[in-house]
Motif scaffolding. Structure first.
Motif, short mmCIF file in Angstrom:
data_model
loop_
_atom_site.label_atom_id
_atom_site.label_comp_id
_atom_site.label_asym_id
_atom_site.label_seq_id
_atom_site.Cartn_x
_atom_site.Cartn_y
_atom_site.Cartn_z
N LEU B 130 -13.30 12.18 -52.03
CA LEU B 130 -12.71 12.95 -52.60
C LEU B 130 -11.94 14.09 -51.77
O LEU B 130 -12.98 14.96 -51.01
CB LEU B 130 -11.88 13.80 -53.82
N GLY B 131 -10.72 14.19 -51.15
CA GLY B 131 -10.61 15.70 -50.54
C GLY B 131 -10.80 15.54 -49.07
O GLY B 131 -11.63 14.93 -48.36
N ALA B 133 -12.31 17.39 -46.78
CA ALA B 133 -13.19 18.18 -46.08
C ALA B 133 -14.23 16.77 -45.94
O ALA B 133 -14.59 16.51 -44.35
CB ALA B 133 -14.09 18.88 -46.89
N ALA B 134 -14.06 15.90 -46.64
CA ALA B 134 -14.83 14.70 -46.58
C ALA B 134 -14.87 13.77 -44.87
O ALA B 134 -15.97 13.44 -45.00
CB ALA B 134 -15.32 13.85 -47.86
N ALA B 137 -15.47 15.70 -41.98
CA ALA B 137 -16.75 15.91 -42.18
C ALA B 137 -17.42 14.57 -41.25
O ALA B 137 -18.63 14.27 -41.05
CB ALA B 137 -17.76 15.85 -43.72
N MET B 188 -22.03 24.77 -49.20
CA MET B 188 -21.38 23.52 -48.09
C MET B 188 -20.30 23.04 -49.37
O MET B 188 -20.65 23.34 -50.29
CB MET B 188 -23.38 23.48 -48.30
N ILE B 189 -19.92 22.45 -48.94
CA ILE B 189 -18.50 21.47 -49.55
C ILE B 189 -19.02 20.46 -49.53
O ILE B 189 -18.59 19.79 -49.67
CB ILE B 189 -17.10 22.63 -49.30
N ALA B 190 -18.80 20.16 -48.04
CA ALA B 190 -18.99 18.63 -47.58
C ALA B 190 -19.81 18.81 -46.53
O ALA B 190 -18.64 18.57 -45.36
CB ALA B 190 -17.80 18.04 -47.57
N ASP B 191 -20.66 18.73 -46.34
CA ASP B 191 -22.02 18.21 -45.39
C ASP B 191 -20.51 17.35 -44.11
O ASP B 191 -21.27 16.40 -44.10
CB ASP B 191 -23.12 17.82 -45.72
#
Lengths: 161, 379
Positions: B130-131, B133-134, B137, B188-191
């Motif tokens: 989801l998102g 950011a991922a 990433a 950390m949100i999405a490494d």
């Protein structure tokens, strides 16, 4: 299984696909997962493999068919989600999502089992394991496995696919 | 194409979290501000492009253009609206096109609903992907693997942009410094992305008015000419299996934009690059060729993107530290710099700017569309 039962099974799977916002064009893939085989969409003319269901970049829809693939690959890249975007993932974080490059070429986004989140790494060899999911679909997850270097399994046409 | 059209009006509303204004109101205010900026009456707008979906804007705003169209190609939409405005003017369909954005993105956060939980990526959502950011990433991790880029390198992007915002009134980062240590300590949100590697959703509107260069010269504000523009789609790199090495498909966009402008990289004074996450400007600087592939991390760490660096980048704080208007942030900053209206953050050399947009969540990825343009104050 008689025809009626087959049809009902197919419709149930289609409904499950639609419920999660999936693409009905991928139905054969999910049927394969249920039967324990990892399928890819392949152009018989140039042997390019695709996932999800696609038209060939060169030959369009002329010779696309679903074939059994190795279910093996390597982690190409990954992320570890620490932030829970939805209540559903609150008790799951942190978890890794890996982009697996399959031996046949396509990418498949999945999770890696039997592997702590901090040991998921680029180039980790992995192989698919089919697992039932709450959506009603059977999902390929991946676990650390062996990859025969350089080998691309040619894939065979599945009867009825 | 060079210099045939220009941005003649810019409206930037208040930007922030929880403004309590609906998207439509933000768009209406942005249009009002842009008209005031250009010194033009409401009836002058004869074309309207809404990023992203237009419903009842015209009635609410009291506008009477000949057309109103919606455009949606993710964060590349704002640059694309200017390209489209140019085409509509050149084809004789309009004389003054408003390119308008306004969203209350933080509203969903206030109600407690997940802000980008609705971002679905097809089957990968079944695994919990989801998102944005991922998905970005994935590019960052690949870059780290290939080139040894580190979290501290990404932190250098965040700190560089915050230093710009600290001096810029009206931005969320105004007066709020950020250190590399603070970046490293953020959760950390999405490494590998920590909180300070991510933009947050903000509310705000921006409108730009586009007219022919000839018309622009008769108006009150210094024209900001569109010198060249181009697009590229990452689907080509998806097909070739190289999508994760390419944050955007910049090659075709760059080739077209610079050919139209008759310029080279050496002619660019600053870059305003779409920045949903810290990896984004870093990889775009490499892909445009300002630096070699893999050198983005050291470039930022050594100050290359600062005001006195080789390529000042995201000079108003960018979306990471100023505000997030899904790609209009960079256009607005370029206009301010090129007009000499950037206040304390005004660059000494500011005659040309590269501006990019990127994004589009669709199916299995979130890094599909790219559009760029070169803006300048000499046609």
């Amino acid at each position: 299984m008689d025809k009626q039962a087959q049809l009902e099974k197919r419709n149930a799977l289609l409904a499950a696909i639609r419920k999660v916002g999936g693409d009905p064009a991928d139905l054969p893939f999910w049927e394969g997962c249920e039967a324990g085989v990892f399928l890819l969409h392949r152009c018989a003319k140039c042997e390019r493999h695709y996932w999800p269901a696609s038209r060939c970049v060169e030959h369009g829809d002329e010779a696309m068919h679903w074939v059994e693939a190795s279910g093996r690959g390597r982690v190409y890249t990954y992320t570890v989600l620490h932030h829970a975007y939805t209540p559903a993932t609150r008790d799951k974080v942190p978890f890794a999502i890996a982009v697996v490059q399959l031996e046949e070429g396509p990418f498949y986004h999945s999770t890696v089992l039997e592997c702590a989140v901090d040991t998921v790494a680029v180039d980790l060899p992995v192989e698919a394991v089919m697992m039932p999911h709450e959506s009603g679909l059977t999902l390929p997850l991946f676990r650390p496995g062996r990859v025969r270097p350089g080998r691309v399994r040619p894939g065979r046409v599945r009867p009825g696919a | 194409m060079r210099g045939r059209c220009a941005i003649v009006g810019l409206g930037i509303t208040e930007q922030g979290v929880g403004l309590g204004l609906e998207g439509r109101e933000l768009r209406a205010r942005a249009v009002d501000l842009a008209l005031a900026d250009a010194g033009l009456p409401r009836e002058a707008i004869d074309g309207y492009i809404r990023a992203h979906v237009e419903r009842e804007d015209l009635r609410y705003m009291g506008l009477s253009p000949n057309f109103s169209v919606s455009m949606m190609t993710g964060g590349a939409t704002p640059v694309f609206t200017v390209i489209a405005a140019q085409a509509l003017i050149e084809s004789g369909q309009a004389e003054l096109v408003a390119c308008v954005y306004g969203e209350a993105q933080s509203a969903s956060a206030i109600t407690g609903k997940p802000d980008i939980g609705s971002y679905g990526y097809g089957y990968p959502t079944l695994y919990g992907l989801l998102g944005a950011a991922a998905t970005h990433a994935f590019h960052a991790r690949r870059h780290m693997h290939l080139y040894g880029t580190t979290s501290e390198h990404l932190g250098a992007v965040a700190v560089t942009q915050r230093n710009y915002a600290v001096k810029r009134p009206g931005t969320l980062g105004f007066g709020k410094s950020l250190t590399l240590a603070e970046h490293q300590a953020s959760p950390m949100i999405a490494d590998p992305f920590r909180r300070f590697d991510c933009t947050r959703n903000t509310d705000g509107g921006i409108a730009v008015l586009v007219a022919s260069a000839e018309r622009a010269r008769s108006l009150r504000k210094k024209p900001v000419y569109v010198l060249g523009a181009g697009t590229g789609h990452n689907i080509a790199n998806w097909h070739s299996g190289e999508v994760f090495e390419h944050h955007d498909n910049i090659a075709p966009a760059k080739a077209r934009a610079f050919a139209q402008a008759g310029m080279t990289l050496a002619d660019i004074d600053m870059a305003q690059l779409y920045d949903p996450f810290t990896i984004s400007p870093l990889m775009q600087l490499e892909a445009f060729g300002f630096i070699k592939a893999g050198q983005g991390g050291p470039f930022y760490a050594e100050g290359g993107a600062r005001p006195d660096g080789a390529m000042p980048t995201n000079t108003g704080g960018g979306q990471l530290s100023a505000y997030y208007t899904t790609g209009f942030t960079g256009i607005a900053e370029a206009v301010l710099q090129l007009r000499g209206e950037a206040g304390e953050g005004q660059l000494k050399k500011a005659a040309t700017s590269l501006v990019s947009g990127h994004g589009m969540n669709a199916g299995v990825q979130n890094t599909w569309a790219h559009a760029c343009m070169i803006l300048g104050n000499n046609p």
